[in-house]
Design a protein around this motif. Structure first.
Motif, PDB file in Angstrom:
ATOM      1  N   TRP A 305      72.419  84.304  86.944  1.00  0.00           N
ATOM      2  CA  TRP A 305      71.862  83.430  87.971  1.00  0.00           C
ATOM      3  C   TRP A 305      72.366  81.998  87.853  1.00  0.00           C
ATOM      4  CZ3 TRP A 305      70.605  85.819  91.999  1.00  0.00           C
ATOM      5  CH2 TRP A 305      70.097  87.125  91.910  1.00  0.00           C
ATOM      6  N   LEU A 306      72.834  81.582  86.682  1.00  0.00           N
ATOM      7  CA  LEU A 306      73.527  80.300  86.594  1.00  0.00           C
ATOM      8  C   LEU A 306      74.819  80.345  87.400  1.00  0.00           C
ATOM      9  CD1 LEU A 306      73.222  78.932  82.921  1.00  0.00           C
ATOM     10  CD2 LEU A 306      72.524  77.797  85.040  1.00  0.00           C
ATOM     11  N   ILE A 307      75.515  81.478  87.335  1.00  0.00           N
ATOM     12  CA  ILE A 307      76.766  81.604  88.079  1.00  0.00           C
ATOM     13  C   ILE A 307      76.499  81.636  89.581  1.00  0.00           C
ATOM     14  CG2 ILE A 307      78.751  83.093  88.511  1.00  0.00           C
ATOM     15  CD1 ILE A 307      78.464  84.046  85.570  1.00  0.00           C
ATOM     16  N   ALA A 308      75.585  82.515  90.016  1.00  0.00           N
ATOM     17  CA  ALA A 308      75.288  82.617  91.447  1.00  0.00           C
ATOM     18  C   ALA A 308      74.759  81.289  91.996  1.00  0.00           C
ATOM     19  CB  ALA A 308      74.282  83.735  91.692  1.00  0.00           C
ATOM     20  N   GLY A 309      73.831  80.655  91.256  1.00  0.00           N
ATOM     21  CA  GLY A 309      73.289  79.377  91.699  1.00  0.00           C
ATOM     22  C   GLY A 309      74.340  78.286  91.724  1.00  0.00           C
ATOM     23  N   GLY A 310      75.222  78.282  90.742  1.00  0.00           N
ATOM     24  CA  GLY A 310      76.273  77.272  90.692  1.00  0.00           C
ATOM     25  C   GLY A 310      77.223  77.358  91.875  1.00  0.00           C
TER      26      GLY A 310
END
Length: 433
Positions: A305-310
């Protein structure tokens, strides 16, 4: 005397802090070699060589990226075969002539050739520092390690872009800004040759003590994959690896756009070279320093979710960049773009390290970096064509939409790669555990 003969090999950041810190410093110098171009070279294209059209002006980025992406792929295989240190030193040898070519280039073709050499050098040096840090720290602090690595590199990109902007304003576009590159290349070669130690045995230790995940994810891949199998799994087949590869490509597509078109957009609005240099520095500076936080957070919160949110935050920043006017709004957009990239960049590398078996991890990192840095070329070509046809702002808006779509792909396809690490083990002299 080899490292294995002189003292035990232990996985972990703390026990290897001296070598880890040295490699952080070396990667800062690698970033500085890239940063010397961020502000000045796009302006050389228009103001010194009179290169017509956005697409032609971005040819130096395409040359750089094709060379770097291909070299990334081979760097992993070479470091497994010959060791990490020889590959690192070779990369610095290739870097030595680059600033001199940028200073003395009589035509734009020479600038393009210098960027081919820079791409080869960056592929060898940056890829190898990534692999060496992953080797040293083991599974427990992989995200934090990648945060430090990428923070050092991109903070150096930002500071050098800022410095060269001020130097160019005071002393001209050539030769003064590129003196920094001469110093970086000489220092990087010296440190890598004299003080950096080989880390391949650390990866072999981790492979020897590798324990399968409790959920059974990806361990069916095994530890003996051919180069072709590693490429297929990382690029297309394994869900987390392939999702990371496409996100990396789109992330660097954004950076290719920012590198090539942002200075032109700012110059068309009448900003001074000093202000252009400042805006060129904000994005990689936030990106670089933010990774000191986001890399460690991914060790606690997970990668997905850090990747998707980023990717979503990057899309918002690009949308503002495309629609707003003025230094303040553009600075805010650059902060958002940098923050989103910081969420993504070390986390993607950590996810690759989570999934790939230590026996073929260096090749997986090389394959991922092939796709990721190929995004530079895709971004330069796509944004250049769109800018020529429809204008710079339309090109930026189209890339914003593509970035948002990439985040959706991660949310749907990627599973959480982070899992509880196995405690670090020790290899004592003589090879026993």
């Amino acid at each position: 005397m080899s490292l294995t003969q002189s003292r035990p090999i232990q996985l972990g950041m703390r026990v290897n802090i001296a070598q880890f810190a040295l490699l952080v410093g070396v990667n800062a110098l690698v970033g500085g070699m890239l940063g010397q171009e961020r502000t000045v070279v796009p302006l050389l294209a228009t103001q010194v060589f009179g290169v017509p059209g956005y697409t032609a002006a971005l040819s130096f980025i395409v040359a750089f990226v094709i060379a770097k992406a291909a070299t990334n792929y081979f760097a992993g295989t070479l470091s497994d075969r010959f060791g990490r240190k020889p590959v690192l030193v070779s990369g610095w040898l290739v870097a030595l002539p680059v600033p001199f070519l940028l200073i003395w280039a009589p035509s734009w073709a020479w600038i393009v050739f210098a960027n081919i050499l820079l791409g080869i050098s960056q592929g060898l040096t940056w890829s190898t520092t990534v692999v060496m840090k992953i080797d040293l720290v083991g599974p427990a602090r992989r995200g934090l390690a990648m945060g430090f690595n990428e923070a050092a590199g991109y903070a150096a990109v930002a500071l050098t872009a800022l410095a060269t902007g001020y130097i160019a304003a005071a002393h001209g576009l050539r030769p003064a800004p590129f003196y920094l590159g001469i110093a970086f290349a000489a220092l990087g070669l010296g440190l890598s040759t004299l003080f950096v130690r080989e880390t391949r045995e650390y990866a072999r230790l981790e492979a020897k003590n590798h324990i399968a995940r409790s959920d059974g994810r990806h361990d069916h891949l095994g530890d003996h994959l051919s180069n072709g199998q590693v490429f297929v799994q990382t690029s297309f087949k394994e869900p987390a690896l392939s999702a990371a590869s496409q996100a990396g490509l789109v992330n660097n597509l954004n950076d290719g756009l920012a590198w090539g078109l942002f200075p032109v957009l700012f110059l068309s609005a009448g900003l001074s070279i000093e202000r252009i240099g400042l805006l060129a520095a904000i994005y990689p500076m936030v990106w670089g320093l933010g990774q000191l936080v986001t890399g460690g957070l991914s060790d606690r919160w997970g990668r997905k979710w850090l990747i998707a949110g980023g990717m979503g935050v990057q899309a918002i920043g690009l949308a503002i960049m495309a629609t707003a006017d003025g230094f303040g709004w553009w600075a805010f957009a650059a902060v958002l773009l940098g923050a989103g990239t910081a969420m993504v960049y070390p986390t993607l590398l950590a996810a690759i390290g989570d999934v790939a078996h230590p026996a073929w991890r260096a090749r997986a990192v090389g394959t991922y970096r092939l796709w990721r840095d190929g995004g530079f070329a895709v971004g330069a070509i796509l944004s250049g064509v769109l800018a020529d046809l429809y204008g710079v702002r339309t090109a930026i808006g189209a890339v914003a939409a593509l970035t948002a779509l990439s985040g959706v792909v991660v949310a749907v396809r990627m599973y959480e790669t982070r899992h509880d690490p196995v405690a670090a083990t020790t290899l004592v002299p003589g090879g026993t555990t």
